[in-house]
Design a protein around this motif. Structure first.
Motif, PDB file in Angstrom:
ATOM      1  N   ASN A 148       0.806  -1.231   0.000  1.00 60.43           N
ATOM      2  CA  ASN A 148       0.000   0.000   0.000  1.00 60.43           C
ATOM      3  C   ASN A 148       0.835   1.276   0.000  1.00 60.43           C
ATOM      4  N   ASP A 149       1.910   1.286  -0.787  1.00 66.31           N
ATOM      5  CA  ASP A 149       2.682   2.514  -0.982  1.00 66.31           C
ATOM      6  C   ASP A 149       1.878   3.433  -1.905  1.00 66.31           C
ATOM      7  N   PRO A 150       1.407   4.588  -1.419  1.00 65.38           N
ATOM      8  CA  PRO A 150       0.536   5.444  -2.233  1.00 65.38           C
ATOM      9  C   PRO A 150       1.210   5.983  -3.490  1.00 65.38           C
ATOM     10  N   VAL A 151       2.522   6.225  -3.422  1.00 70.22           N
ATOM     11  CA  VAL A 151       3.239   6.728  -4.599  1.00 70.22           C
ATOM     12  C   VAL A 151       3.243   5.678  -5.701  1.00 70.22           C
ATOM     13  N   ALA A 152       3.524   4.428  -5.329  1.00 70.98           N
ATOM     14  CA  ALA A 152       3.536   3.349  -6.316  1.00 70.98           C
ATOM     15  C   ALA A 152       2.148   3.143  -6.905  1.00 70.98           C
ATOM     16  N   ILE A 153       1.128   3.243  -6.063  1.00 70.03           N
ATOM     17  CA  ILE A 153      -0.255   3.071  -6.538  1.00 70.03           C
ATOM     18  C   ILE A 153      -0.618   4.186  -7.502  1.00 70.03           C
ATOM     19  N   ARG A 154      -0.222   5.399  -7.177  1.00 71.88           N
ATOM     20  CA  ARG A 154      -0.498   6.532  -8.075  1.00 71.88           C
ATOM     21  C   ARG A 154       0.230   6.376  -9.409  1.00 71.88           C
ATOM     22  N   GLU A 155       1.499   5.957  -9.351  1.00 68.10           N
ATOM     23  CA  GLU A 155       2.272   5.784 -10.581  1.00 68.10           C
ATOM     24  C   GLU A 155       1.675   4.683 -11.448  1.00 68.10           C
ATOM     25  N   GLU A 156       1.186   3.629 -10.819  1.00 73.24           N
ATOM     26  CA  GLU A 156       0.510   2.575 -11.574  1.00 73.24           C
ATOM     27  C   GLU A 156      -0.775   3.127 -12.199  1.00 73.24           C
ATOM     28  N   GLY A 157      -1.420   4.062 -11.486  1.00 77.69           N
ATOM     29  CA  GLY A 157      -2.610   4.716 -12.030  1.00 77.69           C
ATOM     30  C   GLY A 157      -2.298   5.466 -13.307  1.00 77.69           C
ATOM     31  N   PHE A 158      -1.200   6.204 -13.307  1.00 80.52           N
ATOM     32  CA  PHE A 158      -0.804   6.930 -14.519  1.00 80.52           C
ATOM     33  C   PHE A 158      -0.415   5.962 -15.634  1.00 80.52           C
ATOM     34  N   GLU A 159       0.193   4.845 -15.250  1.00 79.64           N
ATOM     35  CA  GLU A 159       0.563   3.826 -16.244  1.00 79.64           C
ATOM     36  C   GLU A 159      -0.690   3.285 -16.942  1.00 79.64           C
ATOM     37  N   GLN A 160      -1.703   2.959 -16.146  1.00 80.23           N
ATOM     38  CA  GLN A 160      -2.938   2.435 -16.720  1.00 80.23           C
ATOM     39  C   GLN A 160      -3.689   3.513 -17.499  1.00 80.23           C
ATOM     40  N   TYR A 161      -3.615   4.735 -17.033  1.00 81.55           N
ATOM     41  CA  TYR A 161      -4.266   5.846 -17.734  1.00 81.55           C
ATOM     42  C   TYR A 161      -3.669   5.999 -19.133  1.00 81.55           C
ATOM     43  N   ASN A 162      -2.350   5.958 -19.217  1.00 79.50           N
ATOM     44  CA  ASN A 162      -1.676   6.108 -20.510  1.00 79.50           C
ATOM     45  C   ASN A 162      -1.963   4.935 -21.441  1.00 79.50           C
ATOM     46  N   LYS A 163      -2.269   3.771 -20.852  1.00 81.35           N
ATOM     47  CA  LYS A 163      -2.620   2.607 -21.674  1.00 81.35           C
ATOM     48  C   LYS A 163      -4.080   2.639 -22.126  1.00 81.35           C
ATOM     49  N   TYR A 166      -8.959   3.255 -18.236  1.00 84.46           N
ATOM     50  CA  TYR A 166      -9.372   4.343 -17.357  1.00 84.46           C
ATOM     51  C   TYR A 166     -10.069   3.856 -16.091  1.00 84.46           C
ATOM     52  N   ASN A 167     -10.743   2.733 -16.164  1.00 80.85           N
ATOM     53  CA  ASN A 167     -11.392   2.197 -14.964  1.00 80.85           C
ATOM     54  C   ASN A 167     -10.353   1.830 -13.905  1.00 80.85           C
ATOM     55  N   SER A 168      -9.308   1.144 -14.333  1.00 76.60           N
ATOM     56  CA  SER A 168      -8.244   0.782 -13.394  1.00 76.60           C
ATOM     57  C   SER A 168      -7.535   2.031 -12.884  1.00 76.60           C
ATOM     58  N   ALA A 169      -7.308   2.999 -13.781  1.00 82.10           N
ATOM     59  CA  ALA A 169      -6.643   4.238 -13.385  1.00 82.10           C
ATOM     60  C   ALA A 169      -7.443   4.959 -12.311  1.00 82.10           C
ATOM     61  N   PHE A 170      -8.764   5.023 -12.510  1.00 82.62           N
ATOM     62  CA  PHE A 170      -9.616   5.706 -11.535  1.00 82.62           C
ATOM     63  C   PHE A 170      -9.556   5.018 -10.182  1.00 82.62           C
ATOM     64  N   GLU A 171      -9.601   3.706 -10.171  1.00 85.34           N
ATOM     65  CA  GLU A 171      -9.544   2.960  -8.916  1.00 85.34           C
ATOM     66  C   GLU A 171      -8.208   3.175  -8.208  1.00 85.34           C
ATOM     67  N   LEU A 172      -7.129   3.180  -8.979  1.00 83.51           N
ATOM     68  CA  LEU A 172      -5.801   3.356  -8.390  1.00 83.51           C
ATOM     69  C   LEU A 172      -5.618   4.775  -7.851  1.00 83.51           C
ATOM     70  N   PHE A 173      -6.034   5.773  -8.627  1.00 82.21           N
ATOM     71  CA  PHE A 173      -5.945   7.153  -8.155  1.00 82.21           C
ATOM     72  C   PHE A 173      -6.761   7.340  -6.880  1.00 82.21           C
ATOM     73  N   SER A 174      -7.966   6.787  -6.869  1.00 80.42           N
ATOM     74  CA  SER A 174      -8.848   6.927  -5.709  1.00 80.42           C
ATOM     75  C   SER A 174      -8.242   6.277  -4.471  1.00 80.42           C
TER      76      SER A 174
END
Length: 310
Positions: A148-163, A166-174
């Protein structure tokens, strides 16, 4: 109840007027700090009388938080030299990080990811635990997400967003937001702005921009100033962002000065604060490392050009 009771709400119930004594404990209004109540029943009975004043005070408290100068930018300080990280593109996303056994990743400036050998040449000083390639970095990010490292979760969110997921990105950002990561708000603001994975929602976009700005993100604060119709509030946003070293905000302040929306004295103070923020990120070691980067990139470009020349 009377205005006198509400004015003295810190010592008696704003609804029934009972004083706070040993056997009576009062609770603050859930949304403001103006009044107190002895019970939920009194809170509900007094709600209609207090609603207007409560909303006004809520807005005041929000503005106090929103327009407070952050102690640092969202990038923070270098974990070795302790100087603030620069907002410049060369250091905004360094890629070089120091990983500790507890999977906490620490940001480093360019001068502290490289040392010199005996010949005076730069060499990497990153530890063996730092990822040596993209795959290694992805694997380490997964490990950080598991704890549960928030920085890693956020970075994964941006990774999924760029791919485009968007559903996964939203969940990760949230999730990152719930864990206290301010920059994840920037990702959510972008999604609500573009309507990717969610319906376009200006109110929610502005809310997440505000939360990111409160967390020290000058880019989001710049955009808040850009969207703000109230010139005085816009200038406040740009002055705060400028004091964090944001170049675009200084340009907006100079335009505001031409339009008469900021005084010469206030503009000069904002420009001095901007320069101080920029100077705080400089050191001889960083300048030397940046010069090395420029030369290295130039040589790499020349070698690449020679390889593809006909």
């Amino acid at each position: 109840m009377t205005e006198e009771i509400e004015a003295e709400g810190t010592s008696c119930c704003a609804s029934c007027g009972i004083a706070e004594v040993d056997d009576v404990k009062l609770k603050n209004c859930d949304d403001c700090d103006l009044v107190k109540y002895c019970s939920d029943e009194c809170h509900q009975l007094h709600k209609s009388n207090h609603e207007e004043a409560c909303k006004k005070r809520m807005a005041e408290l929000r503005d106090e938080l929103l327009f407070k100068q952050p102690e640092s930018s969202h990038l923070g300080d270098c974990s070795i030299c302790f100087l603030p990280l620069s907002l410049s593109e060369s250091e905004m996303y360094l890629g070089d990080v120091l990983q500790q056994p507890n999977l906490q990743w620490l940001p480093l400036c360019q001068s502290d990811t490289r040392g010199k050998d005996e010949a005076g040449k730069y060499m990497s000083i990153l530890p063996r635990t730092a990822p040596s390639n993209i795959e290694g970095g992805i694997e380490q990010r997964k490990k950080r997400i598991q704890v549960n490292d928030p920085v890693a979760i956020r970075e994964e969110g941006f990774e999924q967003y760029n791919k485009g997921d968007y559903n996964s990105a939203f969940e990760l950002f949230s999730k990152a937001v719930k864990l206290g990561d301010a920059d994840a708000h920037a990702g959510l603001a972008d999604m609500y702005h573009n309507g990717k994975g969610v319906e376009k929602d200006k109110e929610k976009e502005l809310y997440h921009l505000e939360e990111a700005a409160i967390g020290g993100n000058p880019t989001c604060r710049y955009h808040l100033g850009y969207y703000e119709r109230n010139k005085e509030r816009a200038v406040k946003h740009w002055a705060i962002a400028a004091a964090q070293g944001d170049d675009r905000s200084t340009k907006m302040l100079m335009d505001a000065f031409k339009d008469g929306d900021i005084s010469k004295m206030d503009l000069a103070a904002a420009l001095r604060a901007h320069q101080a923020a920029v100077d705080a990120t400089k050191s001889p070691q960083r300048e030397e490392a940046e010069e090395f980067e420029r030369r290295f990139n130039f040589r790499s470009h020349c070698n690449h050009s020679a390889d593809i020349a006909p």
